[in-house]
Design a protein around this motif. Structure first.
Motif, PDB file in Angstrom:
ATOM      1  N   VAL A 172       0.830  -1.206   0.000  1.00  0.00           N
ATOM      2  CA  VAL A 172       0.000   0.000   0.000  1.00  0.00           C
ATOM      3  C   VAL A 172       0.868   1.261   0.000  1.00  0.00           C
ATOM      4  CG1 VAL A 172      -1.705   1.305   1.319  1.00  0.00           C
ATOM      5  CG2 VAL A 172      -1.968  -1.172   1.068  1.00  0.00           C
ATOM      6  N   LEU A 173       1.936   1.261   0.773  1.00  0.00           N
ATOM      7  CA  LEU A 173       2.804   2.442   0.797  1.00  0.00           C
ATOM      8  C   LEU A 173       3.534   2.641  -0.522  1.00  0.00           C
ATOM      9  CD1 LEU A 173       4.340   2.517   4.385  1.00  0.00           C
ATOM     10  CD2 LEU A 173       2.434   3.827   3.468  1.00  0.00           C
ATOM     11  N   GLU A 174       3.885   1.563  -1.180  1.00  0.00           N
ATOM     12  CA  GLU A 174       4.491   1.712  -2.508  1.00  0.00           C
ATOM     13  C   GLU A 174       3.502   2.357  -3.480  1.00  0.00           C
ATOM     14  OE1 GLU A 174       5.701  -2.249  -3.378  1.00  0.00           O
ATOM     15  OE2 GLU A 174       7.656  -2.046  -2.385  1.00  0.00           O
ATOM     16  N   GLU A 175       2.226   1.972  -3.368  1.00  0.00           N
ATOM     17  CA  GLU A 175       1.204   2.589  -4.207  1.00  0.00           C
ATOM     18  C   GLU A 175       1.024   4.066  -3.853  1.00  0.00           C
ATOM     19  OE1 GLU A 175      -0.763   1.005  -6.905  1.00  0.00           O
ATOM     20  OE2 GLU A 175       1.247   0.142  -6.616  1.00  0.00           O
ATOM     21  N   LEU A 176       1.063   4.368  -2.574  1.00  0.00           N
ATOM     22  CA  LEU A 176       0.971   5.765  -2.152  1.00  0.00           C
ATOM     23  C   LEU A 176       2.171   6.564  -2.651  1.00  0.00           C
ATOM     24  CD1 LEU A 176      -0.468   7.960  -0.462  1.00  0.00           C
ATOM     25  CD2 LEU A 176       0.879   7.171   1.503  1.00  0.00           C
ATOM     26  N   ASP A 177       3.341   5.971  -2.561  1.00  0.00           N
ATOM     27  CA  ASP A 177       4.561   6.640  -3.018  1.00  0.00           C
ATOM     28  C   ASP A 177       4.470   6.986  -4.503  1.00  0.00           C
ATOM     29  OD1 ASP A 177       6.910   7.673  -2.057  1.00  0.00           O
ATOM     30  OD2 ASP A 177       8.107   5.905  -2.507  1.00  0.00           O
ATOM     31  N   ARG A 178       3.862   6.080  -5.283  1.00  0.00           N
ATOM     32  CA  ARG A 178       3.695   6.353  -6.714  1.00  0.00           C
ATOM     33  C   ARG A 178       2.707   7.497  -6.955  1.00  0.00           C
ATOM     34  NH1 ARG A 178       3.277   0.493  -6.859  1.00  0.00           N
ATOM     35  NH2 ARG A 178       5.256  -0.401  -7.556  1.00  0.00           N
ATOM     36  N   GLU A 179       1.750   7.636  -6.060  1.00  0.00           N
ATOM     37  CA  GLU A 179       0.697   8.634  -6.251  1.00  0.00           C
ATOM     38  C   GLU A 179       1.111  10.028  -5.803  1.00  0.00           C
ATOM     39  OE1 GLU A 179      -2.809   9.547  -7.948  1.00  0.00           O
ATOM     40  OE2 GLU A 179      -1.902   7.542  -7.876  1.00  0.00           O
ATOM     41  N   MET A 180       2.054  10.113  -4.873  1.00  0.00           N
ATOM     42  CA  MET A 180       2.396  11.404  -4.285  1.00  0.00           C
ATOM     43  C   MET A 180       2.859  12.459  -5.299  1.00  0.00           C
ATOM     44  SD  MET A 180       1.513  11.166  -1.169  1.00  0.00           S
ATOM     45  CE  MET A 180       2.150  12.736  -0.582  1.00  0.00           C
ATOM     46  N   PRO A 181       3.625  12.099  -6.326  1.00  0.00           N
ATOM     47  CA  PRO A 181       4.058  13.136  -7.287  1.00  0.00           C
ATOM     48  C   PRO A 181       2.919  13.819  -8.026  1.00  0.00           C
ATOM     49  CG  PRO A 181       5.463  11.204  -7.446  1.00  0.00           C
ATOM     50  CD  PRO A 181       4.316  10.808  -6.572  1.00  0.00           C
ATOM     51  N   GLU A 182       1.717  13.219  -8.039  1.00  0.00           N
ATOM     52  CA  GLU A 182       0.585  13.861  -8.701  1.00  0.00           C
ATOM     53  C   GLU A 182       0.167  15.135  -7.982  1.00  0.00           C
ATOM     54  OE1 GLU A 182      -0.692  12.886 -11.592  1.00  0.00           O
ATOM     55  OE2 GLU A 182       0.876  11.340 -11.619  1.00  0.00           O
ATOM     56  N   GLY A 183       0.549  15.260  -6.703  1.00  0.00           N
ATOM     57  CA  GLY A 183       0.273  16.490  -5.963  1.00  0.00           C
ATOM     58  C   GLY A 183      -1.122  16.594  -5.396  1.00  0.00           C
ATOM     59  N   ASN A 184      -1.876  15.503  -5.410  1.00  0.00           N
ATOM     60  CA  ASN A 184      -3.252  15.549  -4.910  1.00  0.00           C
ATOM     61  C   ASN A 184      -3.358  15.290  -3.409  1.00  0.00           C
ATOM     62  OD1 ASN A 184      -4.290  15.943  -7.524  1.00  0.00           O
ATOM     63  ND2 ASN A 184      -4.267  13.728  -7.915  1.00  0.00           N
ATOM     64  N   ILE A 185      -2.332  14.666  -2.825  1.00  0.00           N
ATOM     65  CA  ILE A 185      -2.405  14.211  -1.433  1.00  0.00           C
ATOM     66  C   ILE A 185      -1.461  15.024  -0.569  1.00  0.00           C
ATOM     67  CG2 ILE A 185      -2.082  12.261   0.130  1.00  0.00           C
ATOM     68  CD1 ILE A 185      -2.604  10.379  -2.219  1.00  0.00           C
ATOM     69  N   ALA A 186      -1.983  15.499   0.545  1.00  0.00           N
ATOM     70  CA  ALA A 186      -1.154  16.108   1.592  1.00  0.00           C
ATOM     71  C   ALA A 186      -1.330  15.281   2.861  1.00  0.00           C
ATOM     72  CB  ALA A 186      -1.562  17.549   1.842  1.00  0.00           C
ATOM     73  N   ILE A 187      -0.243  15.110   3.600  1.00  0.00           N
ATOM     74  CA  ILE A 187      -0.264  14.279   4.802  1.00  0.00           C
ATOM     75  C   ILE A 187       0.277  15.078   5.976  1.00  0.00           C
ATOM     76  CG2 ILE A 187       0.573  12.144   5.879  1.00  0.00           C
ATOM     77  CD1 ILE A 187       1.062  11.080   3.018  1.00  0.00           C
ATOM     78  N   ARG A 188      -0.450  15.045   7.072  1.00  0.00           N
ATOM     79  CA  ARG A 188       0.046  15.637   8.305  1.00  0.00           C
ATOM     80  C   ARG A 188       0.062  14.543   9.369  1.00  0.00           C
ATOM     81  NH1 ARG A 188       1.190  20.724   8.924  1.00  0.00           N
ATOM     82  NH2 ARG A 188       1.239  20.376  11.180  1.00  0.00           N
ATOM     83  N   ALA A 189       1.258  14.137   9.773  1.00  0.00           N
ATOM     84  CA  ALA A 189       1.411  13.195  10.873  1.00  0.00           C
ATOM     85  C   ALA A 189       1.467  13.960  12.188  1.00  0.00           C
ATOM     86  CB  ALA A 189       2.666  12.355  10.677  1.00  0.00           C
TER      87      ALA A 189
END
Length: 491
Positions: free
Chosen positions: A163-180
């Motif tokens: 799942v994290l590999e899939e998220l990593d692929r998606e992050m460059p699209e710029g649609n997701i922001a994450i606040r830990a």
């Protein structure tokens, strides 16, 4: 940002704090775990703007420590092995295994979505153990009618890695922001009652974020002992879940009129030897209680010193329900010196010397020269224990036990006497937020809260397990419904 579970570094783009506040997000996802991560990935693939808020400093939630067990009817894994299966058959099996206690709407949604979800994980690199899928049957507990249950060598972390590999692929699209390190503390609602955003805090700052859909995917409450006891009526005892399973999402849902269900579906198993009799204890060991694996020589007594079930009951459910009926979910396993020397060991991981060293030095082990002294050490009623042992010894002599026990190998008569305390505990949260078929949070009048959705263990483990155990039906619903919400909510 790293996940301890998968060891991946995510390419999280730097986002100006002001931009987060100025944006009206398509999705605000509260909890970046089993349900939240698939929701974010698939919402982003549709071009949606997604803000994920995670209370921990890592992503993945319970996937970091779960066994990673999942199930579906009609997966590629089954097809490759010639196993004929379907969502309908999966549904029927779950409702039978859970004695009709699982929520049929949530189960139906899950089984229909599960094949595509699990095929997605398989296609992206999840590798099941050799010999899988399996039925999930175990001594005294039914499994599925066909093999459909599987997991990987690295358990939940194997799913998290994919799942994290899939998220990593998606992050460059710029649609997701994450606040830990950001805990959501409240919901923003309009005058009409629709949820329009969240209040959050982290790093000594408070935030307000607005969005079209708020998804509560923050897990259960197993690490909040006060909420645990309030919702189940039983002590929490063991701290065996994800540290951030504090029930925040349940509080958020209730704050806007949501209601909780599943209180009666708590399950505590047949107990364990814990490090202490209060939260946050850890599971230390388990005395053998499955008769198909080791027939009992001992008796089990409650706080009054009385037996409460035939100790060789072959089915898991009656044993578990008997423990659930006990005050404090507590019972004591009692035996004597002859049984200690003659019986197969109930704790085979300990040598005789190691077992004896625990007596008097561990709160769950006791040894005494008389039954009266043993009762005091084990905190059970002395008169009740003496009467119970007399009655049991008479049953051994006659070969007929009033409670129906068949295995009566020896009386309990030769001092010293021994006691091992078991406490029922659970790492899951049985009660949870009520939702409709669209997974909208429901108010007490059964009307949905506009803009508010929930998926994962926040719904309560009882929604998909009842008070029993259906193989794979904790992670599978979270993964499948989270993914589906990300794929289908309007953007």
């Amino acid at each position: 940002m790293k996940s301890a579970g998968a060891g991946l570094t995510l390419a999280v783009p730097a986002v100006r704090a002001g931009a987060l506040l100025e944006t009206r997000w398509d999705f605000i996802i509260v909890g970046a775990g089993t349900a939240g991560l698939p929701a974010a990935i698939h919402a982003s693939r549709r071009g949606a703007s997604v803000l994920m808020l995670e209370a921990a400093d890592t992503l993945g939630g319970t996937l970091n420590m779960a066994q990673g067990q999942i199930s579906a009817g009609g997966t590629r894994l089954q097809e490759d092995q010639g196993i004929v299966d379907s969502p309908d058959r999966h549904f029927e099996d779950i409702m039978e295994i859970t004695f009709g206690e699982a929520d049929p709407g949530i189960v139906r949604r899950t089984v229909d979505l599960a094949p595509e979800t699990l095929n997605w994980l398989l296609d992206k690199g999840l590798v099941p153990l050799p010999g899988h899928p399996v039925t999930g049957a175990s001594p005294g507990r039914a499994g599925y009618s066909v093999p459909r249950y599987f997991w990987a060598e690295e358990a939940g972390r194997a799913i998290l890695k994919v799942v994290l590999e899939e998220l990593d692929r998606e992050m460059p699209e710029g649609n997701i922001a994450i606040r830990a390190n950001t805990r959501v503390t409240g919901l923003l609602a309009s005058d009409a009652g629709a949820v329009e955003g969240v209040r959050a805090q982290g790093n000594n700052r408070k935030w307000t974020f607005r969005g079209r859909h708020v998804l509560l995917t923050s897990g259960g409450y197993a690490m909040n002992p006060d909420m645990f006891e309030l919702l189940t009526g039983h002590p929490a005892y063991a701290a065996g879940s994800w540290p951030h399973s504090l029930g925040d999402g349940l509080d958020l849902a209730v704050s806007v009129g949501g209601w909780l269900r599943g209180r009666r579906l708590h399950r505590a198993g047949t107990g364990s030897i814990l490090t202490a009799a209060e939260f946050p204890a850890k599971v230390y060991a388990r005395f053998a209680t499955v008769p198909q694996q080791r027939l009992p020589w001992e008796i089990w007594v409650d706080d009054s010193g009385k037996r409460f079930i035939r100790e060789d009951e072959p089915l898991v459910r009656p044993r578990a329900r008997a423990v659930l009926s006990l005050p404090r979910l507590r019972y004591v396993i009692v035996f004597d010196e002859n049984i200690f020397n003659s019986a197969p060991p109930g704790l085979p991981q300990f040598s005789r010397e190691e077992f004896l060293a625990h007596c008097g030095n561990h709160p769950m082990f006791a040894r005494a020269g008389s039954l009266e002294e043993l009762a005091a050490a084990a905190e059970v009623d002395a008169a009740g224990l003496a009467q119970t042992v007399r009655g049991y010894n008479e049953a051994v002599a006659s070969g007929a036990d009033p409670m129906g026990r068949k295995h009566l190998p020896a009386p309990i008569a030769q001092p010293p006497f021994y006691a091992v305390t078991h406490l029922g505990s659970s790492a899951t949260s049985s009660a949870g937020v009520a939702v409709n078929d669209a997974h909208q949070v429901l108010r007490g009048n059964q009307e949905p809260v506009p803009g508010l959705y929930a998926a994962g263990e926040i719904l309560g483990a009882g929604a998909t397990l009842g008070s029993a155990f259906a193989p794979g039906m904790l992670l599978t619903p979270a993964l499948s419904v989270g993914r589906w919400l990300g794929m289908t909510l309007p953007v």
